[in-house]
Scaffold this active site. Structure first.
Site, short mmCIF file in Angstrom:
data_model
loop_
_atom_site.label_atom_id
_atom_site.label_comp_id
_atom_site.label_asym_id
_atom_site.label_seq_id
_atom_site.Cartn_x
_atom_site.Cartn_y
_atom_site.Cartn_z
N TYR A 86 42.26 4.42 -71.71
CA TYR A 86 42.64 5.31 -70.64
C TYR A 86 44.78 5.77 -71.14
O TYR A 86 44.59 5.15 -71.60
CB TYR A 86 42.76 4.94 -69.48
CG TYR A 86 44.08 4.10 -69.22
CD1 TYR A 86 45.48 4.75 -68.38
CD2 TYR A 86 43.93 2.42 -69.14
CE1 TYR A 86 46.17 3.49 -68.07
CE2 TYR A 86 44.94 2.25 -68.60
CZ TYR A 86 45.89 2.18 -67.77
OH TYR A 86 47.17 0.90 -67.62
N CYS A 87 44.29 7.44 -71.18
CA CYS A 87 45.53 7.67 -71.26
C CYS A 87 46.24 7.89 -69.92
O CYS A 87 45.69 7.49 -68.72
CB CYS A 87 45.80 8.24 -72.05
SG CYS A 87 44.90 9.99 -72.19
N ARG A 88 46.64 9.33 -70.39
CA ARG A 88 47.28 10.05 -68.63
C ARG A 88 46.22 10.79 -67.94
O ARG A 88 46.28 10.87 -67.30
CB ARG A 88 48.41 10.95 -68.98
CG ARG A 88 49.14 12.05 -67.68
CD ARG A 88 50.62 12.80 -67.87
NE ARG A 88 49.91 13.37 -69.97
CZ ARG A 88 49.52 14.53 -69.55
NH1 ARG A 88 48.86 15.00 -68.78
NH2 ARG A 88 49.53 15.46 -70.85
N TYR A 114 45.47 8.15 -66.31
CA TYR A 114 46.04 7.15 -65.41
C TYR A 114 46.86 8.11 -63.42
O TYR A 114 46.40 7.57 -62.97
CB TYR A 114 46.54 7.03 -65.91
CG TYR A 114 48.22 5.87 -64.93
CD1 TYR A 114 48.06 4.70 -64.25
CD2 TYR A 114 49.48 6.53 -64.49
CE1 TYR A 114 48.64 4.03 -64.23
CE2 TYR A 114 50.41 5.44 -63.89
CZ TYR A 114 49.36 4.92 -62.85
OH TYR A 114 50.25 3.76 -62.09
#
Length: 128
Positions: A86-88, A114
């Site tokens: 996952y990232c932003r 996120y």
């Protein structure tokens, strides 16, 4: 006659076109359920500044924007187990998934990243 020629050429092009395999995905809701049942390899590919704003418990960290992202990541994760990234928002983690897929990893991209996780699971986040 020209019209039929173009139709045949187009048909041939599409017949030989093989779409790229898509990376597996999971929603943040599905990830929360999965994390409650078992320990998974969870990789946060955001920058250190983003991670300081909060992160998902049990995540490991490898900044996708680092020049040596691949080398660092290969040291962090086990190739024999799936890796959830996952990232932003899901964009960088999608790109990171492609890199790891090329290295033979089984990867799953967390949709919404996120940002979505935080909206749905505020009590399940950590802060530095």
């Amino acid at each position: 006659m020209k019209k039929y020629f173009y139709i045949v050429v187009l048909a041939f092009c599409f017949a030989n076109f093989s779409p790229q395999e898509k990376t597996a995905t999971i929603t943040t809701t599905q990830l929360k359920e999965l994390l409650s049942k078992e320990k998974v390899q969870l990789l946060d590919v955001r920058t250190p500044e983003e991670v300081q704003q909060g992160f998902i418990k049990s995540a490991r960290f490898a900044n996708y924007l680092d020049y040596n992202f691949t080398v660092k990541t290969l040291k962090l994760i086990n190739k024999s187990k799936p890796v959830y990234l996952y990232c932003r928002s899901g964009n960088r983690s999608g790109k990171a998934c492609k890199i790891l897929e090329e290295k033979g990893f089984t990867v799953i991209n967390v949709l919404g990243g996120y940002t979505k996780w935080k909206k749905e699971n505020n009590n399940e986040t950590n802060r530095n």
